[in-house]
Design an enzyme around this catalytic site. Structure first.
Site, PDB file in Angstrom:
ATOM      1  N   ALA A  65       3.411 -10.071  16.801  1.00  0.00           N
ATOM      2  CA  ALA A  65       2.801 -11.394  16.671  1.00  0.00           C
ATOM      3  C   ALA A  65       3.363 -12.064  15.420  1.00  0.00           C
ATOM      4  CB  ALA A  65       1.291 -11.224  16.544  1.00  0.00           C
ATOM      5  N   GLY A 104       2.892  -6.595  18.681  1.00  0.00           N
ATOM      6  CA  GLY A 104       2.857  -7.423  19.889  1.00  0.00           C
ATOM      7  C   GLY A 104       4.154  -7.362  20.669  1.00  0.00           C
ATOM      8  N   GLU A 107       3.868  -4.371  22.672  1.00  0.00           N
ATOM      9  CA  GLU A 107       2.813  -4.623  23.660  1.00  0.00           C
ATOM     10  C   GLU A 107       3.342  -5.489  24.814  1.00  0.00           C
ATOM     11  OE1 GLU A 107       0.124  -5.622  20.224  1.00  0.00           O
ATOM     12  OE2 GLU A 107      -1.323  -4.708  21.585  1.00  0.00           O
ATOM     13  N   GLU A 127       0.307  -2.234  13.473  1.00  0.00           N
ATOM     14  CA  GLU A 127      -0.782  -3.145  13.089  1.00  0.00           C
ATOM     15  C   GLU A 127      -1.717  -2.561  12.038  1.00  0.00           C
ATOM     16  OE1 GLU A 127       0.456  -2.850  16.082  1.00  0.00           O
ATOM     17  OE2 GLU A 127       0.296  -4.707  17.230  1.00  0.00           O
TER      18      GLU A 127
HETATM   19  N1  3HC Z   1       5.632 -12.349  11.761  1.00  0.00           N
HETATM   20  C1  3HC Z   1       6.142 -13.294  10.941  1.00  0.00           C
HETATM   21  N2  3HC Z   1       7.191 -13.079  10.131  1.00  0.00           N
HETATM   22  C2  3HC Z   1       7.751 -11.864  10.171  1.00  0.00           C
HETATM   23  C3  3HC Z   1       7.284 -10.840  11.008  1.00  0.00           C
HETATM   24  C4  3HC Z   1       6.174 -11.125  11.835  1.00  0.00           C
HETATM   25  N3  3HC Z   1       5.665 -10.217  12.680  1.00  0.00           N
HETATM   26  N4  3HC Z   1       8.033  -9.738  10.815  1.00  0.00           N
HETATM   27  C5  3HC Z   1       8.965 -10.068   9.906  1.00  0.00           C
HETATM   28  N5  3HC Z   1       8.791 -11.350   9.517  1.00  0.00           N
HETATM   29  C6  3HC Z   1       9.616 -12.110   8.580  1.00  0.00           C
HETATM   30  C7  3HC Z   1       9.534 -11.534   7.172  1.00  0.00           C
HETATM   31  O1  3HC Z   1       8.446 -12.094   6.472  1.00  0.00           O
HETATM   32  C8  3HC Z   1      10.867 -11.970   6.600  1.00  0.00           C
HETATM   33  O2  3HC Z   1      10.741 -13.335   6.267  1.00  0.00           O
HETATM   34  P1  3HC Z   1      11.528 -13.908   4.996  1.00  0.00           P
HETATM   35  O3  3HC Z   1      12.976 -13.675   5.273  1.00  0.00           O
HETATM   36  O4  3HC Z   1      11.107 -15.319   4.935  1.00  0.00           O
HETATM   37  O5  3HC Z   1      11.037 -13.085   3.835  1.00  0.00           O
HETATM   38  C9  3HC Z   1      11.801 -11.890   7.807  1.00  0.00           C
HETATM   39  O6  3HC Z   1      10.957 -11.924   8.956  1.00  0.00           O
HETATM   40  C10 3HC Z   1      12.635 -10.632   7.847  1.00  0.00           C
HETATM   41  O7  3HC Z   1      11.767  -9.521   7.693  1.00  0.00           O
HETATM   42  P2  3HC Z   1      12.148  -8.296   6.736  1.00  0.00           P
HETATM   43  O8  3HC Z   1      12.608  -8.807   5.429  1.00  0.00           O
HETATM   44  O9  3HC Z   1      10.968  -7.381   6.758  1.00  0.00           O
HETATM   45  O10 3HC Z   1      13.401  -7.711   7.516  1.00  0.00           O
HETATM   46  P3  3HC Z   1      13.802  -6.201   7.787  1.00  0.00           P
HETATM   47  O11 3HC Z   1      15.031  -6.251   8.587  1.00  0.00           O
HETATM   48  O12 3HC Z   1      13.753  -5.403   6.539  1.00  0.00           O
HETATM   49  O13 3HC Z   1      12.624  -5.612   8.723  1.00  0.00           O
HETATM   50  C11 3HC Z   1      11.098  -5.581  10.540  1.00  0.00           C
HETATM   51  C12 3HC Z   1      12.436  -6.119  10.003  1.00  0.00           C
HETATM   52  C13 3HC Z   1      11.184  -4.065  10.721  1.00  0.00           C
HETATM   53  C14 3HC Z   1      10.829  -6.236  11.868  1.00  0.00           C
HETATM   54  C15 3HC Z   1       9.970  -5.885   9.537  1.00  0.00           C
HETATM   55  O14 3HC Z   1      10.016  -7.271   9.219  1.00  0.00           O
HETATM   56  C16 3HC Z   1       8.582  -5.609  10.003  1.00  0.00           C
HETATM   57  O15 3HC Z   1       8.138  -4.485   9.945  1.00  0.00           O
HETATM   58  N6  3HC Z   1       7.856  -6.645  10.460  1.00  0.00           N
HETATM   59  C17 3HC Z   1       6.471  -6.564  10.777  1.00  0.00           C
HETATM   60  C18 3HC Z   1       6.217  -5.838  12.057  1.00  0.00           C
HETATM   61  C19 3HC Z   1       4.743  -5.834  12.358  1.00  0.00           C
HETATM   62  O16 3HC Z   1       3.913  -5.486  11.546  1.00  0.00           O
HETATM   63  N7  3HC Z   1       4.392  -6.245  13.590  1.00  0.00           N
HETATM   64  C20 3HC Z   1       3.053  -6.331  13.987  1.00  0.00           C
HETATM   65  C21 3HC Z   1       2.550  -7.727  13.798  1.00  0.00           C
HETATM   66  S1  3HC Z   1       0.845  -7.902  14.173  1.00  0.00           S
HETATM   67  C22 3HC Z   1       0.816  -7.890  15.862  1.00  0.00           C
HETATM   68  O17 3HC Z   1       1.829  -7.806  16.492  1.00  0.00           O
HETATM   69  C23 3HC Z   1      -0.521  -8.057  16.490  1.00  0.00           C
HETATM   70  C24 3HC Z   1      -0.463  -7.742  17.941  1.00  0.00           C
HETATM   71  O18 3HC Z   1      -1.225  -6.610  18.199  1.00  0.00           O
HETATM   72  C25 3HC Z   1      -0.973  -8.871  18.778  1.00  0.00           C
END
Ligand code: 3HC
Length: 686
Positions: A65, A104, A107, A127
């Site tokens: 998400a 997500g 998912e 998450e």
């Molecule tokens: N939403 C919004 N922005 C995100 C994002 C997300 N899910 N994931 C990454 N970004 C953004 C980061 O903030 C960063 O932005 P910036 O360049 O402005 O600082 C950019 O994307 C690149 O991210 P990273 O610097 O972390 O890049 P890496 O290559 O080191 O890592 C990644 C990539 C492994 C995808 C890492 O970003 C990550 O772990 N992201 C989060 C994943 C996550 O937690 N997903 C779950 C979200 S909650 C969800 O999905 C709810 C669901 O159940 C409905």
């Protein structure tokens, strides 16, 4: 056909290819959810389409998400509406996964009938790290594919698994080594024409029947140790229990209620704030994007003690050769032996193979000659904290090192500018303050001297990531950010003890707040004799008195506490010492409530953090929070001291500081002007 600015639809040889293009990580923002739903609706009734592929362009599949959308009501279609639609499609839907399919994103893939992944892909539901749970059906669909035990591991830890493991567990259906798009299109074409039933994941219950009930109590035992204080892990467990015990739709409804509850909580807010804080910390304001980095192929480490050895291991762990310098054969041998033992112990716990342990160890060469550092690109000095010794080393390095080598000091408190003045190239001098144990702790304070050049800063910030550290750029002041703030907590912890509050109570209050240990246990762990000198020892100072008694902390078997193994035990001797110090300092004895202890330990940290921002030693409040969570065990679910202050309300913080100022008459409690100005303008720390 462009469906939205982030979603494309093409029909290729009876396969509908839906491509998500939402850089950098294809997060499922509104325009993605809307676009994918619309595209599916368009092809559902199209008889020329026999199967559907969901694919992502760029570096990764969906990373979940869009976390930036959290906090406001989610625009429709919400994730579950999209997934319900996918469940109603009577053509096979296939996800093509590369990079990371997270949250997500995974998912979405779980709502497909099949998943094809490239062998380098990673899949996970992280998450829990954001204080929530996979609320788009993840907790109900994942156990149906991988079984409840593996699903529990994945949602409770939040750690992704590799594509090969995913195949073994049934999370994906096909693994390819290259050309994912061609492979997934072929797979889709075959499924489109096959007569097989395409079973929805929600209908696949066979793995749910093979469950040992103890997996849930086992998972709870694990989280009580590893995730003390966090709310989300327990909620994740409850959802997997629901998947096992309830029909799918009821499980979904439980998941949805629990995720809403978590979303509203302070922990989710703090953990989501921290996700961005951590990423923000590596961005350096005022540094142009084109700043060149100096190449780093080989590193020199001066000092083979615990710190130098730990620092060297960081490099070897990522395949960078190291020359480690000591002053005597005996010290060098001891340093190398400790490193070898560390690697062997990691290998014997099964975390790495013995071959890898050996390879890493062999990357570290010992030497007694500073001259051997002449081919190193980065030199990190990690000798004891004595300015004259450090200056001597830096001036000698001047004539030895390559012209573009970076000279770093691991000092935790000394003036970096003074160290740099001992060289003819202060622009190449920087502080790299590792935290002990240096091979374990993630934080790296990167200290910018007044003459440190931009390319050296940029190189060290990205090098830190290469060695798997979380870097935070800070300026020069005594103790930099972390130790400077800690000093103010320690002043109050000592003062409380001198007033007669048992150290056990003080430690307990901070432990219950969420720190891994309180200030006195932490002192014992670090060693009380750090910086202590017998000839200037002060008999009214608690720490000096304990050192005089040879109580140096855990390493000598006693300090503030006696120790049985690592278990701290009350010491009457220490109580008497503290009482005597209080008497010598003329401090009146009184009781304090747990709330007062917490306030008196934490408020000075916030006030000092504000001063640090006022002086520009840290560029952002969130950087201070990153230092505290990664370097000092501030609980992530409370975001860090500055986020905590924002949550309390800055006016309340000031009122509390003033209360102690009035009660004690001590200027220590005077709120810093920067804090007062922020509160007056109704602003928050940023
Ligand atoms: N939403 C919004 N922005 C995100 C994002 C997300 N899910 N994931 C990454 N970004 C953004 C980061 O903030 C960063 O932005 P910036 O360049 O402005 O600082 C950019 O994307 C690149 O991210 P990273 O610097 O972390 O890049 P890496 O290559 O080191 O890592 C990644 C990539 C492994 C995808 C890492 O970003 C990550 O772990 N992201 C989060 C994943 C996550 O937690 N997903 C779950 C979200 S909650 C969800 O999905 C709810 C669901 O159940 C409905």
């Amino acid at each position: 056909m462009k469906i939205t600015d982030a979603v494309l639809l093409e029909i290729k040889d009876s396969v509908a290819l839906i491509t998500i293009e939402n850089p950098p990580v294809n997060a499922l923002s509104h325009n993605v959810r809307f676009g994918v739903k619309k595209a599916i609706e368009l092809v559902m009734a199209d008889e020329s389409v026999s199967s559907i592929v969901i694919y992502c362009s760029g570096r990764t599949f969906c990373a979940g998400a869009d976390i930036k959308e959290f906090g406001a009501p989610m625009q429709e279609p919400v994730h579950s509406q999209l997934h319900d639609l996918m469940d109603s499609v009577n053509k096979p839907i296939i996800a093509g996964i590369h990079g990371t399919a997270l949250g997500g994103g995974l998912e979405l893939a779980l709502s497909c009938h099949y998943r094809v992944a490239i062998s380098t892909a990673k899949l996970g539901l992280p998450e829990v790290q954001l204080g929530i749970l996979p609320g788009a059906g993840g907790t109900q669909r994942l156990p149906r594919l991988v079984g409840p035990k593996k699903a529990l591991d994945m949602v409770v830890s939040g750690m992704p698994i590799g594509a090969k493991e995913a195949l073994d567990y049934g999370l994906i259906d096909k693994l390819v080594d290259s050309d994912l798009l061609a492979a997934v299109m072929l797979f889709a074409r075959e499924k489109g024409v096959s007569n097989n039933d395409h079973i929805r994941v929600r209908d696949r219950d066979e793995k749910l029947r093979l469950v040992e009930q103890s997996i849930f109590s086992d998972a709870r035992k694990v989280i009580s140790r590893r995730a003390r204080g966090f709310t989300a892990p327990e909620y994740n467990i409850r959802c997997i229990e629901a998947a096992v015990h309830k029909p799918f739709d009821e499980g979904i409804s439980i998941e949805s209620d629990l995720v809403m509850e978590l979303m509203k909580g302070d922990q989710a807010r703090a953990q989501q704030y921290f996700f961005f804080a951590e990423r923000q910390a590596s961005k350096i304001e005022g540094l142009s994007k084109g700043t060149k980095h100096r190449p780093i192929f080989k590193v020199g480490v001066i000092g083979g003690g615990l710190m130098g050895g730990g620092i060297s291991m960081n490099m070897a762990n990522v395949n960078i050769p190291v020359t480690m310098i000591e002053t005597s054969e005996k010290a060098l041998e001891q340093g190398l032996k400790t490193i070898r033992n560390n690697y062997e112990s990691t290998a014997s716990k099964g975390r790495i193979s013995f071959d890898i342990a050996k390879q890493r160890y062999e990357l570290i060469k010992g030497s007694l000659d500073l001259g051997d550092l002449n081919d190193c690109d980065l030199i990190i000095e990690a000798v004891f904290e004595e300015m004259s010794v450090k200056k001597d080393i830096f001036s000698r390095l001047d004539s030895i090192l390559k012209q573009d080598a970076i000279l770093a000091s691991n000092t935790s408190a000394l003036n970096l500018n003074e160290i740099a003045s001992a060289t003819t190239r202060p622009q190449s001098v920087i502080g790299l303050h590792f935290f002990s144990p240096a091979n374990v702790m993630k934080l790296l304070e990167v200290v910018r001297g007044e003459k440190t050049s931009d390319d050296v800063i940029a190189t060290c910030m990205s090098f830190a990531k290469r060695i798997n550290k979380v870097p935070v750029l800070v300026g020069v002041c005594p103790g930099f950010v972390g130790n400077r703030i800690l000093h103010y907590r320690q002043i109050q912890a000592n003062q409380l003890a001198l007033e007669g509050v048992p150290i056990e109570q003080i430690d307990r209050v901070l432990y219950e707040f969420g720190f891994p240990m309180g200030p006195f246990q932490m002192g014992d762990l670090a060693g009380l004799d750090l910086g202590w000198k017998a000839d200037s020892s002060n008999s009214s100072d608690i720490r000096d008195r304990l050192c005089e008694l040879g109580r140096f902390g855990q390493k000598s078997g006693n300090g503030f506490y006696d120790y049985e193994g690592r278990m701290p035990i009350h010491s009457d001797i220490v109580s008497e010492v503290i009482k005597d110090c209080g008497r010598l300092q003329g401090i009146e004895r009184r009781d304090s409530s747990d709330n007062e202890i917490l306030d008196r330990c934490l408020l000075p940290m916030i006030n000092e953090g504000a001063k640090i921002l006022e002086e520009g030693i840290a560029s952002r409040a969130s950087d201070i929070d990153v230092v505290y969570v990664y370097g000092y065990g501030w609980p992530r679910y409370r975001g860090g001291p500055m986020h905590y202050a924002n949550c309390l309300g800055l006016k309340k913080v000031i009122a509390k500081l003033q209360h102690y100022r009035e009660n004690t008459g001590d200027d220590f409690w005077t709120p810093c002007q920067f804090l007062v100005d922020l509160a007056d303008s109704q602003s928050l720390f940023t």
